[in-house]
Design a protein around this motif. Structure first.
Motif, PDB file in Angstrom:
ATOM      1  N   ALA A   1       0.238  -7.574  -8.765  1.00 56.48           N
ATOM      2  CA  ALA A   1       0.220  -9.042  -8.796  1.00 56.48           C
ATOM      3  C   ALA A   1       1.070  -9.630  -7.665  1.00 56.48           C
ATOM      4  O   ALA A   1       0.705 -10.646  -7.070  1.00 56.48           O
ATOM      5  CB  ALA A   1       0.722  -9.519 -10.151  1.00 56.48           C
ATOM      6  N   LYS A   2       2.179  -8.975  -7.368  1.00 58.43           N
ATOM      7  CA  LYS A   2       3.055  -9.468  -6.285  1.00 58.43           C
ATOM      8  C   LYS A   2       2.344  -9.354  -4.933  1.00 58.43           C
ATOM      9  O   LYS A   2       2.566 -10.172  -4.034  1.00 58.43           O
ATOM     10  CB  LYS A   2       4.368  -8.694  -6.282  1.00 58.43           C
ATOM     11  CG  LYS A   2       5.247  -9.096  -7.468  1.00 58.43           C
ATOM     12  CD  LYS A   2       6.701  -8.710  -7.267  1.00 58.43           C
ATOM     13  CE  LYS A   2       7.604  -9.511  -8.167  1.00 58.43           C
ATOM     14  NZ  LYS A   2       7.712  -9.067  -9.535  1.00 58.43           N
ATOM     15  N   GLY A   3       1.472  -8.358  -4.808  1.00 60.13           N
ATOM     16  CA  GLY A   3       0.664  -8.233  -3.584  1.00 60.13           C
ATOM     17  C   GLY A   3      -0.301  -9.406  -3.445  1.00 60.13           C
ATOM     18  O   GLY A   3      -0.519  -9.932  -2.349  1.00 60.13           O
ATOM     19  N   VAL A   4      -0.867  -9.832  -4.563  1.00 67.32           N
ATOM     20  CA  VAL A   4      -1.784 -10.987  -4.556  1.00 67.32           C
ATOM     21  C   VAL A   4      -1.032 -12.241  -4.101  1.00 67.32           C
ATOM     22  O   VAL A   4      -1.494 -12.985  -3.231  1.00 67.32           O
ATOM     23  CB  VAL A   4      -2.404 -11.209  -5.959  1.00 67.32           C
ATOM     24  CG1 VAL A   4      -3.171 -12.523  -6.016  1.00 67.32           C
ATOM     25  CG2 VAL A   4      -3.314 -10.034  -6.323  1.00 67.32           C
ATOM     26  N   VAL A   5       0.151 -12.445  -4.674  1.00 64.21           N
ATOM     27  CA  VAL A   5       0.940 -13.642  -4.321  1.00 64.21           C
ATOM     28  C   VAL A   5       1.328 -13.590  -2.838  1.00 64.21           C
ATOM     29  O   VAL A   5       1.259 -14.597  -2.130  1.00 64.21           O
ATOM     30  CB  VAL A   5       2.173 -13.777  -5.240  1.00 64.21           C
ATOM     31  CG1 VAL A   5       3.111 -14.866  -4.730  1.00 64.21           C
ATOM     32  CG2 VAL A   5       1.726 -14.088  -6.665  1.00 64.21           C
TER      33      VAL A   5
ATOM     34  N   ARG B   1      -0.394 -14.250 -14.490  1.00 61.26           N
ATOM     35  CA  ARG B   1       1.003 -14.605 -14.795  1.00 61.26           C
ATOM     36  C   ARG B   1       1.799 -14.873 -13.518  1.00 61.26           C
ATOM     37  O   ARG B   1       2.515 -15.863 -13.410  1.00 61.26           O
ATOM     38  CB  ARG B   1       1.627 -13.443 -15.573  1.00 61.26           C
ATOM     39  CG  ARG B   1       3.033 -13.686 -16.068  1.00 61.26           C
ATOM     40  CD  ARG B   1       3.572 -12.483 -16.824  1.00 61.26           C
ATOM     41  NE  ARG B   1       2.850 -12.191 -18.039  1.00 61.26           N
ATOM     42  CZ  ARG B   1       2.155 -11.068 -18.280  1.00 61.26           C
ATOM     43  NH1 ARG B   1       2.082 -10.119 -17.358  1.00 61.26           N
ATOM     44  NH2 ARG B   1       1.527 -10.884 -19.419  1.00 61.26           N
ATOM     45  N   GLU B   2       1.635 -13.979 -12.542  1.00 56.58           N
ATOM     46  CA  GLU B   2       2.430 -14.081 -11.305  1.00 56.58           C
ATOM     47  C   GLU B   2       2.018 -15.312 -10.492  1.00 56.58           C
ATOM     48  O   GLU B   2       2.867 -15.999  -9.930  1.00 56.58           O
ATOM     49  CB  GLU B   2       2.220 -12.788 -10.495  1.00 56.58           C
ATOM     50  CG  GLU B   2       3.364 -12.383  -9.601  1.00 56.58           C
ATOM     51  CD  GLU B   2       4.679 -12.113 -10.306  1.00 56.58           C
ATOM     52  OE1 GLU B   2       4.682 -11.555 -11.422  1.00 56.58           O
ATOM     53  OE2 GLU B   2       5.719 -12.493  -9.735  1.00 56.58           O
ATOM     54  N   LEU B   3       0.700 -15.591 -10.471  1.00 59.48           N
ATOM     55  CA  LEU B   3       0.243 -16.805  -9.765  1.00 59.48           C
ATOM     56  C   LEU B   3       0.828 -18.035 -10.455  1.00 59.48           C
ATOM     57  O   LEU B   3       1.335 -18.945  -9.803  1.00 59.48           O
ATOM     58  CB  LEU B   3      -1.286 -16.868  -9.743  1.00 59.48           C
ATOM     59  CG  LEU B   3      -1.986 -15.909  -8.764  1.00 59.48           C
ATOM     60  CD1 LEU B   3      -3.488 -15.878  -9.030  1.00 59.48           C
ATOM     61  CD2 LEU B   3      -1.718 -16.316  -7.307  1.00 59.48           C
ATOM     62  N   ALA B   4       0.773 -18.032 -11.789  1.00 60.72           N
ATOM     63  CA  ALA B   4       1.287 -19.181 -12.550  1.00 60.72           C
ATOM     64  C   ALA B   4       2.784 -19.371 -12.311  1.00 60.72           C
ATOM     65  O   ALA B   4       3.262 -20.502 -12.188  1.00 60.72           O
ATOM     66  CB  ALA B   4       1.004 -18.991 -14.036  1.00 60.72           C
ATOM     67  N   LYS B   5       3.529 -18.272 -12.218  1.00 62.43           N
ATOM     68  CA  LYS B   5       4.968 -18.378 -11.945  1.00 62.43           C
ATOM     69  C   LYS B   5       5.220 -19.077 -10.617  1.00 62.43           C
ATOM     70  O   LYS B   5       6.294 -19.619 -10.380  1.00 62.43           O
ATOM     71  CB  LYS B   5       5.600 -16.977 -11.886  1.00 62.43           C
ATOM     72  CG  LYS B   5       5.907 -16.386 -13.244  1.00 62.43           C
ATOM     73  CD  LYS B   5       6.736 -15.128 -13.034  1.00 62.43           C
ATOM     74  CE  LYS B   5       6.787 -14.274 -14.264  1.00 62.43           C
ATOM     75  NZ  LYS B   5       7.268 -12.916 -13.975  1.00 62.43           N
TER      76      LYS B   5
ATOM     77  N   CYS C   1      -5.836  -2.250  -2.866  1.00 61.92           N
ATOM     78  CA  CYS C   1      -6.240  -0.952  -3.418  1.00 61.92           C
ATOM     79  C   CYS C   1      -5.086  -0.396  -4.246  1.00 61.92           C
ATOM     80  O   CYS C   1      -4.162   0.236  -3.706  1.00 61.92           O
ATOM     81  CB  CYS C   1      -6.597   0.011  -2.294  1.00 61.92           C
ATOM     82  SG  CYS C   1      -8.016  -0.550  -1.339  1.00 61.92           S
ATOM     83  N   PRO C   2      -5.114  -0.638  -5.558  1.00 63.73           N
ATOM     84  CA  PRO C   2      -4.059  -0.072  -6.396  1.00 63.73           C
ATOM     85  C   PRO C   2      -4.234   1.439  -6.543  1.00 63.73           C
ATOM     86  O   PRO C   2      -5.366   1.945  -6.528  1.00 63.73           O
ATOM     87  CB  PRO C   2      -4.282  -0.756  -7.758  1.00 63.73           C
ATOM     88  CG  PRO C   2      -5.206  -1.901  -7.505  1.00 63.73           C
ATOM     89  CD  PRO C   2      -6.039  -1.494  -6.322  1.00 63.73           C
ATOM     90  N   GLY C   3      -3.119   2.109  -6.717  1.00 65.66           N
ATOM     91  CA  GLY C   3      -3.166   3.511  -7.122  1.00 65.66           C
ATOM     92  C   GLY C   3      -3.288   3.572  -8.633  1.00 65.66           C
ATOM     93  O   GLY C   3      -3.954   2.744  -9.247  1.00 65.66           O
TER      94      GLY C   3
END
Ligand code: CAA
Length: 247
Positions: free
Chosen positions: A221-225, A24-28, A185-187
């Protein structure tokens, strides 16, 4: 800064949990998404529809990425549809929690196959395209469990720690290209996976998080972007998004 509008991303396990938030975040941000799923086609179709509503192309591809043939088909399908792969997010993951004494060989192998061997499968098939990309990105979704271990999670911890070693080594090997390779690395994040933790155990875990709450999938997701857009000089790193539970 890389312009990611119209780039092509493959997100494994991209229809649910953290993977859905990443899609979703990439698509945004205008990224075309090849959304991989294994069994839940309904969730994948829903995600594709949601992305299309943003005016962005998305494509759902069924593949069991723990199988090398399926992973190859996934990458081929993405290239056939969009002509390129710029971003590979290795997100697909499962847990089969059990104390080691009770851990079956099948649950050991399945977790290593889905969480770690899958990353060999997708990356080896996608690498020629990613190194050709203007600003290629591999982002491996690891876990704090790969950093500090987890009770009842020897299989999962081994796979997630394996991803960190893989990330650093491949980053070294590809540093002279325009490809960066990083791990997030998510918590403890509020997904179905964490909801399956017995309530008493989860309450204890939450109490240990300095920020006193679970993370949100969109915070990963924001970390990926961020890595995709602003990560030209970031490679071989672990981005910890965990509310302070591991520093
Ligand atoms: N730390 C210390 N002791 C623990 C513990 C923990 N985190 N979890 C359980 N124990 C103890 C129990 O208190 C119990 O002790 P007693 O016998 O003295 O009472 C003993 O271990 C056995 O516990 P259970 O009765 O729960 O045993 P079980 O065999 O039914 O289940 C288990 C064991 C599968 C580990 C279960 O406790 C469990 O599912 N725990 C949660 C595991 C977990 O945290 N998973 C994280 C999933 S989310 C994720 O992985 C995403 C990510 O990336 C962060």
């Amino acid at each position: 800064m890389a312009i990611i509008q119209d780039k092509v991303a493959i997100v494994t396990g991209g229809s649910r949990g953290i993977g859905a938030a990443i899609s979703r975040e990439l698509a945004k941000n205008g990224v075309k998404v090849v959304l991989n799923y294994n069994s839940n086609s309904e969730a994948a179709d829903k995600m594709v529809a949601e992305i299309n509503e943003l005016g962005v192309e998305a494509y759902a591809v069924q593949a069991d990425v723990s199988k090398s043939e399926d992973a190859k088909k996934l990458i081929e399908a993405a290239v056939e549809r969009f002509g390129q792969v710029d971003i590979l997010v290795n997100n697909a993951g499962i847990t089969r929690d059990s104390t080691f004494k009770k851990l079956s060989e099948e649950d050991w192998r399945q977790v290593i196959d889905v969480n770690l061997n899958s990353v060999y499968n997708t990356t080896s098939a996608a690498l020629p395209f990613l190194t050709e990309a203007e600003a290629g990105r591999i982002i491996n979704i690891s876990s704090i469990i790969g950093q500090f271990g987890g009770f009842g999670q020897t299989n999962y911890a081994a796979a997630k720690a394996g991803l960190i070693g893989f990330t650093k080594s491949l980053a070294l090997e590809t540093a002279k290209t325009n490809l960066t390779v990083n791990a997030i690395c998510p918590g403890y994040i509020g997904t179905e996976m964490v909801a399956a933790i017995p309530e008493k155990v989860l309450d204890g875990l939450k109490a240990k998080i300095p920020q006193k709450r679970l993370g949100k999938p969109e915070e990963i997701a924001k970390g990926v972007v961020f890595l995709c857009k602003d990560g030209d000089y970031i490679t071989g790193q672990q981005l910890n998004i965990n509310g302070g539970i591991y520093m």
